[in-house]
Design a protein around this motif. Structure first.
Motif, PDB file in Angstrom:
ATOM      1  N   GLY A 305       8.534  26.679  12.406  1.00 54.78           N
ATOM      2  CA  GLY A 305       9.010  27.870  13.099  1.00 54.78           C
ATOM      3  C   GLY A 305       8.059  29.036  13.056  1.00 54.78           C
ATOM      4  O   GLY A 305       6.832  28.872  12.987  1.00 54.78           O
ATOM      5  N   THR A 306       8.637  30.226  13.055  1.00 51.19           N
ATOM      6  CA  THR A 306       7.843  31.457  13.170  1.00 51.19           C
ATOM      7  C   THR A 306       7.022  31.748  11.923  1.00 51.19           C
ATOM      8  O   THR A 306       5.985  32.398  11.998  1.00 51.19           O
ATOM      9  CB  THR A 306       8.768  32.643  13.445  1.00 51.19           C
ATOM     10  OG1 THR A 306       9.768  32.713  12.420  1.00 51.19           O
ATOM     11  CG2 THR A 306       9.464  32.487  14.793  1.00 51.19           C
ATOM     12  N   GLY A 307       7.475  31.287  10.764  1.00 51.48           N
ATOM     13  CA  GLY A 307       6.729  31.521   9.537  1.00 51.48           C
ATOM     14  C   GLY A 307       6.905  32.931   9.004  1.00 51.48           C
ATOM     15  O   GLY A 307       7.595  33.773   9.585  1.00 51.48           O
ATOM     16  N   ILE A 308       6.277  33.181   7.877  1.00 50.90           N
ATOM     17  CA  ILE A 308       6.379  34.473   7.192  1.00 50.90           C
ATOM     18  C   ILE A 308       4.983  34.979   6.899  1.00 50.90           C
ATOM     19  O   ILE A 308       4.109  34.214   6.485  1.00 50.90           O
ATOM     20  CB  ILE A 308       7.168  34.339   5.872  1.00 50.90           C
ATOM     21  CG1 ILE A 308       8.548  33.729   6.137  1.00 50.90           C
ATOM     22  CG2 ILE A 308       7.318  35.682   5.172  1.00 50.90           C
ATOM     23  CD1 ILE A 308       9.294  33.346   4.871  1.00 50.90           C
ATOM     24  N   ALA A 309       4.764  36.256   7.139  1.00 51.32           N
ATOM     25  CA  ALA A 309       3.451  36.848   6.881  1.00 51.32           C
ATOM     26  C   ALA A 309       3.113  36.793   5.390  1.00 51.32           C
ATOM     27  O   ALA A 309       4.001  36.856   4.536  1.00 51.32           O
ATOM     28  CB  ALA A 309       3.419  38.297   7.370  1.00 51.32           C
ATOM     29  N   LYS A 310       1.828  36.671   5.090  1.00 46.69           N
ATOM     30  CA  LYS A 310       1.379  36.529   3.706  1.00 46.69           C
ATOM     31  C   LYS A 310       1.805  37.721   2.853  1.00 46.69           C
ATOM     32  O   LYS A 310       2.212  37.553   1.694  1.00 46.69           O
ATOM     33  CB  LYS A 310      -0.149  36.385   3.682  1.00 46.69           C
ATOM     34  CG  LYS A 310      -0.724  36.169   2.293  1.00 46.69           C
ATOM     35  CD  LYS A 310      -2.231  35.985   2.358  1.00 46.69           C
ATOM     36  CE  LYS A 310      -2.811  35.758   0.952  1.00 46.69           C
ATOM     37  NZ  LYS A 310      -4.285  35.588   0.999  1.00 46.69           N
ATOM     38  N   GLU A 311       1.734  38.927   3.415  1.00 46.43           N
ATOM     39  CA  GLU A 311       2.093  40.109   2.632  1.00 46.43           C
ATOM     40  C   GLU A 311       3.593  40.199   2.365  1.00 46.43           C
ATOM     41  O   GLU A 311       4.033  40.963   1.499  1.00 46.43           O
ATOM     42  CB  GLU A 311       1.619  41.382   3.341  1.00 46.43           C
ATOM     43  CG  GLU A 311       2.211  41.599   4.728  1.00 46.43           C
ATOM     44  CD  GLU A 311       1.373  40.957   5.821  1.00 46.43           C
ATOM     45  OE1 GLU A 311       1.574  41.319   6.991  1.00 46.43           O
ATOM     46  OE2 GLU A 311       0.505  40.107   5.494  1.00 46.43           O
ATOM     47  N   ASP A 312       4.393  39.431   3.115  1.00 53.26           N
ATOM     48  CA  ASP A 312       5.842  39.462   2.916  1.00 53.26           C
ATOM     49  C   ASP A 312       6.340  38.411   1.928  1.00 53.26           C
ATOM     50  O   ASP A 312       7.482  38.485   1.462  1.00 53.26           O
ATOM     51  CB  ASP A 312       6.572  39.256   4.256  1.00 53.26           C
ATOM     52  CG  ASP A 312       6.402  40.436   5.195  1.00 53.26           C
ATOM     53  OD1 ASP A 312       6.183  41.547   4.683  1.00 53.26           O
ATOM     54  OD2 ASP A 312       6.474  40.251   6.417  1.00 53.26           O
ATOM     55  N   LEU A 313       5.506  37.426   1.603  1.00 53.59           N
ATOM     56  CA  LEU A 313       5.952  36.317   0.753  1.00 53.59           C
ATOM     57  C   LEU A 313       6.472  36.764  -0.617  1.00 53.59           C
ATOM     58  O   LEU A 313       7.468  36.200  -1.106  1.00 53.59           O
ATOM     59  CB  LEU A 313       4.819  35.307   0.574  1.00 53.59           C
ATOM     60  CG  LEU A 313       4.528  34.412   1.784  1.00 53.59           C
ATOM     61  CD1 LEU A 313       3.332  33.513   1.502  1.00 53.59           C
ATOM     62  CD2 LEU A 313       5.748  33.562   2.134  1.00 53.59           C
ATOM     63  N   PRO A 314       5.843  37.755  -1.295  1.00 56.29           N
ATOM     64  CA  PRO A 314       6.372  38.135  -2.613  1.00 56.29           C
ATOM     65  C   PRO A 314       7.783  38.708  -2.587  1.00 56.29           C
ATOM     66  O   PRO A 314       8.431  38.795  -3.634  1.00 56.29           O
ATOM     67  CB  PRO A 314       5.361  39.194  -3.100  1.00 56.29           C
ATOM     68  CG  PRO A 314       4.116  38.929  -2.319  1.00 56.29           C
ATOM     69  CD  PRO A 314       4.592  38.458  -0.982  1.00 56.29           C
ATOM     70  N   TYR A 315       8.264  39.104  -1.398  1.00 58.26           N
ATOM     71  CA  TYR A 315       9.559  39.774  -1.322  1.00 58.26           C
ATOM     72  C   TYR A 315      10.660  38.897  -0.730  1.00 58.26           C
ATOM     73  O   TYR A 315      11.778  39.363  -0.546  1.00 58.26           O
ATOM     74  CB  TYR A 315       9.435  41.044  -0.479  1.00 58.26           C
ATOM     75  CG  TYR A 315       8.286  41.927  -0.883  1.00 58.26           C
ATOM     76  CD1 TYR A 315       8.352  42.718  -2.023  1.00 58.26           C
ATOM     77  CD2 TYR A 315       7.108  41.974  -0.134  1.00 58.26           C
ATOM     78  CE1 TYR A 315       7.295  43.516  -2.412  1.00 58.26           C
ATOM     79  CE2 TYR A 315       6.038  42.773  -0.516  1.00 58.26           C
ATOM     80  CZ  TYR A 315       6.145  43.542  -1.646  1.00 58.26           C
ATOM     81  OH  TYR A 315       5.101  44.327  -2.028  1.00 58.26           O
ATOM     82  N   VAL A 316      10.344  37.648  -0.432  1.00 58.40           N
ATOM     83  CA  VAL A 316      11.291  36.794   0.289  1.00 58.40           C
ATOM     84  C   VAL A 316      12.614  36.655  -0.453  1.00 58.40           C
ATOM     85  O   VAL A 316      13.684  36.692   0.158  1.00 58.40           O
ATOM     86  CB  VAL A 316      10.654  35.407   0.538  1.00 58.40           C
ATOM     87  CG1 VAL A 316      11.706  34.404   0.997  1.00 58.40           C
ATOM     88  CG2 VAL A 316       9.557  35.515   1.595  1.00 58.40           C
TER      89      VAL A 316
END
Length: 371
Positions: A305-316
């Motif tokens: 799918g759309t995926g998650i930005a690298k800078e957002d991964l720590p906050y998932v």
């Protein structure tokens, strides 16, 4: 020190206690130096005179005068040394105490600002390593709390929007039904039921989050075979996919070792992960995999799918966080599901993680311990 003196010392400000403690150390050192030198110096001087006499010097007539002169000189030098040392030590103690108290007072002022809601307040760096580490720890905590508070405020706005929409729809239909403007048809009641379920899901999510935060989520672990559960979950979600949508498949060995888990809570985690994958994947595939490794069994949900930005991964997995800032619950969600999922996995003795790349899909994986 007596109990009364100890209570009095504890009642003093920290700066005074630091200053007094430094002075006490200095006094003990000076007194020890004076006593030892008073006892040993004349004795060593007399021994030195005796060695000189053994070499042939005639000191018999002046020995007493030399000893008295030495003691007089020793006393004068000791007085001046004690005075100079006490002055230097006192000044240094005062300076060190002021330096420490200045940093502590800055910390107190910052924490008071933080307590009144100024979450952008930060402690300055200190020249004292211990206080610097304390300040760095406080700043990390402040950044975390500031983020949570910002997401909480966003959530309040989102919840207001989420609650207002179905309530407005329900109220509108009820008013029109009461006024006779529209006829009570099954379609109208289905719409009302749909909006009511939407409110119910929202309330249930908030209740689950509250229980997870308080540690009140009941966990009933038992020996569990994951394959039947995975098969039923894949079948259930496959029925929701359109013909031109993503392909949902299961990759799992025919025999998996038993795990120690709560079947209902594990299903809740899978529903959340698969629901997110279906919501954010319009084409390609969604794969549910399971495999055994050492003393655990891994379960992974991979999508294209759309995926998650690298800078957002720590906050998932943080509460109230959403990669999609949309207020539409069906696209952005409330940011609660993954927080609850992480807590459920941890309560069963496992861990959950994510790998993702923006535009290329995501992989959420978690493990459960073997029975």
């Amino acid at each position: 020190m007596t109990k009364t003196g100890w209570r009095w010392a504890k009642s003093l400000p920290l700066a005074s206690r630091l200053f007094i403690s430094h002075l006490l150390v200095m006094i003990v050192g000076v007194v020890s130096l004076v006593i030892i030198s008073k006892v040993s110096s004349p004795r060593f001087f007399v021994l030195h005179l005796e060695r000189l006499e053994q070499r042939g010097y005639d000191l018999f007539d002046v020995r007493s005068e030399l000893v008295n002169s030495f003691e007089f000189a020793w006393r004068r030098s000791t007085v001046w040394s004690v005075f100079a040392g006490a002055t230097a030590a006192g000044g240094l103690s005062y300076w060190v105490s002021r330096l420490i108290m200045q940093r502590l007072m800055e910390m107190e002022q910052i924490t008071q600002k933080f307590a009144t809601g100024e979450f952008d307040a930060r402690l300055p760096l200190s020249d004292i390593p211990e206080l610097n580490r304390l300040g760095a720890s406080f700043n990390r905590m402040a950044i975390s709390i500031e983020g949570v508070e910002a997401r909480r405020r966003e959530l309040i706005g989102d919840m207001t929007h989420e609650l207002r929409t179905p309530l407005t729809v329900v109220r509108g239909y009820l008013e029109e039904l009461a006024g006779g403007t529209i006829e009570p048809t099954p379609e109208i009641y289905l719409r009302l039921a749909k909006e009511t379920r939407r409110l119910e899901r929202l309330v249930n999510d908030l209740q689950e989050l509250s229980k997870a935060e308080a540690g009140y989520l009941p966990i009933k672990t038992q020996s569990l075979n994951l394959r039947p559960l995975l098969e039923s979950m894949v079948e259930k979600f496959a029925d929701q996919l359109l013909d031109d949508g993503p392909v949902l498949r299961l990759e799992c060995p025919s025999k998996l070792p038993l795990v120690l888990a709560d079947i209902d809570r594990t299903e809740q985690v899978l529903v959340n992960l698969l629901g997110n994958a279906v919501r954010h994947t319009t084409k390609g595939s969604i794969t549910v995999r399971a495999w055994a490794e050492a003393s655990k069994v891994w379960i992974a949900v991979t999508d294209t799918g759309t995926g998650i930005a690298k800078e957002d991964l720590p906050y998932v997995f943080e509460r109230f966080w959403r990669a999609d800032k949309s207020r539409d619950r069906h696209s952005g969600g409330t940011g609660i599901g993954l927080t609850i999922s992480r807590r459920l996995v941890e309560l069963q003795g496992g861990q959950i993680s994510v790998e993702s790349q923006l535009g290329s899909g995501s992989t959420f994986r978690f493990f459960l311990p073997l029975a």
